[in-house]
Design an enzyme around this catalytic site. Structure first.
Site, PDB file in Angstrom:
ATOM      1  N   SER A 134      -1.867  -9.019   4.330  1.00  0.00           N
ATOM      2  CA  SER A 134      -2.111  -8.553   3.151  1.00  0.00           C
ATOM      3  C   SER A 134      -1.748  -9.467   1.948  1.00  0.00           C
ATOM      4  O   SER A 134      -0.765 -10.344   2.379  1.00  0.00           O
ATOM      5  CB  SER A 134      -1.823  -7.007   2.963  1.00  0.00           C
ATOM      6  OG  SER A 134      -0.543  -7.191   2.565  1.00  0.00           O
ATOM      7  N   TYR A 147       6.995  -2.151   4.827  1.00  0.00           N
ATOM      8  CA  TYR A 147       5.804  -2.612   5.013  1.00  0.00           C
ATOM      9  C   TYR A 147       5.811  -4.459   4.717  1.00  0.00           C
ATOM     10  O   TYR A 147       5.092  -5.060   5.754  1.00  0.00           O
ATOM     11  CB  TYR A 147       4.717  -2.244   3.989  1.00  0.00           C
ATOM     12  CG  TYR A 147       3.491  -2.744   4.177  1.00  0.00           C
ATOM     13  CD1 TYR A 147       2.451  -2.538   5.076  1.00  0.00           C
ATOM     14  CD2 TYR A 147       2.906  -3.414   3.126  1.00  0.00           C
ATOM     15  CE1 TYR A 147       1.140  -3.101   5.177  1.00  0.00           C
ATOM     16  CE2 TYR A 147       1.613  -4.014   2.841  1.00  0.00           C
ATOM     17  CZ  TYR A 147       0.697  -3.749   4.018  1.00  0.00           C
ATOM     18  OH  TYR A 147      -0.587  -4.246   4.227  1.00  0.00           O
TER      19      TYR A 147
END
Length: 289
Positions: A134, A147
């Site tokens: 991402s 994350y």
């Protein structure tokens, strides 16, 4: 016609990609935690869709699942490591169990998946691996530290693997989508318990974003999946695939800032060499200066 192995096909990018590929005549070996979530696809596409239940935190099941997929499909052209989720909250707020689950899913699970498929790709002499990361693999946002730890980790792993396996005809691409309308933020994200002191921290902004259901992500998941699919015919494989205007803008800003900070330390960096400089190990193919 290509044959694909895709993890996490129950929703989001994995589901959309599977639907698009089956519609155009390709075959898919897909994994998901709950097989019933793909009952409709199996009923429609039959033998062109092979399914297996897989939770990436059960690392001992990853290699047998990959082996079974190859045995069932005969060969697999593209592996898409897609399964994952976001753990949100300040580093102190998330629980130990949440930390372990996030790392086991996004990082260790993804690493073990790649390790499991490489022997098959080496033997067949070709293959493409898409690792879904991402913008969070290049950029950091307060409230997403765990994350980011997994995404920065998997990007470093994949960038290295890409160099190791190119000689075998295997290409690797790290996919860096921005915010997309997949339900990632409002459905699959997990949140740590809140510590009141962090109400004064910028990390709380991520909680506010999750709570505000009126916000709509800019990225079109269908267009992003189309770009991922199209990338597998590019030669050589693009090392990174940046998708979404927000991803492009934030990554550009982050890389520009890091480069400026690095260049400001050039004199300091060089001043710490030995006087005779010695002979540097040639780990890198590019010229050292």
């Amino acid at each position: 016609m290509k044959t694909w192995f895709i993890t996490g096909i129950s929703s989001g990018f994995g589901r959309l990609m599977t639907e698009k590929l089956l519609t155009t005549g390709d075959r898919v070996a897909g994994t998901l935690r709950d097989l019933s979530a793909a009952d409709d696809l199996k009923a429609q596409y039959g033998d062109r869709l092979w399914l297996a239940a897989l939770d990436l935190t059960h690392t001992g099941e990853i290699r047998p699942t990959a082996d079974a997929a190859w045995a069932a499909m005969g060969h697999i052209d593209v592996v898409v490591s897609n399964a994952g989720y976001g753990l949100l909250g300040a580093a102190e707020e998330v629980t130990d169990e949440q930390v372990r689950h996030q790392i086991n899913t996004n990082l260790i699970g993804s690493i073990q998946l790649v390790r499991a498929v490489l022997p098959h790709m080496r033997e067949q002499g070709h293959g493409r691996i898409l690792q879904v990361s991402s913008l969070g693999g290049q950029v950091t946002i307060p409230g997403s530290s765990l994350y980011h730890a997994t995404k920065w980790g998997i990007e470093g792993f994949m960038e290295t693997v890409a160099q190791e396996v190119a000689v075998f005809g295997i290409g690797c691409t790290i996919v860096e989508p921005g915010s997309a309308r997949t339900g990632f933020r409002n459905r699959s994200a997990r949140v740590g318990p809140r510590i009141p002191a962090y109400d004064a921290s910028p990390s709380r902004r991520i909680n506010d974003i999750l709570d505000d259901t009126s916000l709509h992500s800019p990225g079109d998941p269908g267009k992003m999946v189309d770009a991922m699919i199209a990338s597998v015919v590019e030669e050589p494989a693009p090392l990174r695939l940046t998708l979404g205007s927000d991803s492009y803008q934030h990554i550009t800003r982050a890389l520009s800032t890091r480069l400026a900070q690095l260049q400001a330390q050039r004199d300091l960096a060089c001043s710490t060499d030995c006087a005779d400089r010695g002979n540097s190990p040639r780990f890198f193919q590019s010229d050292e200066s």
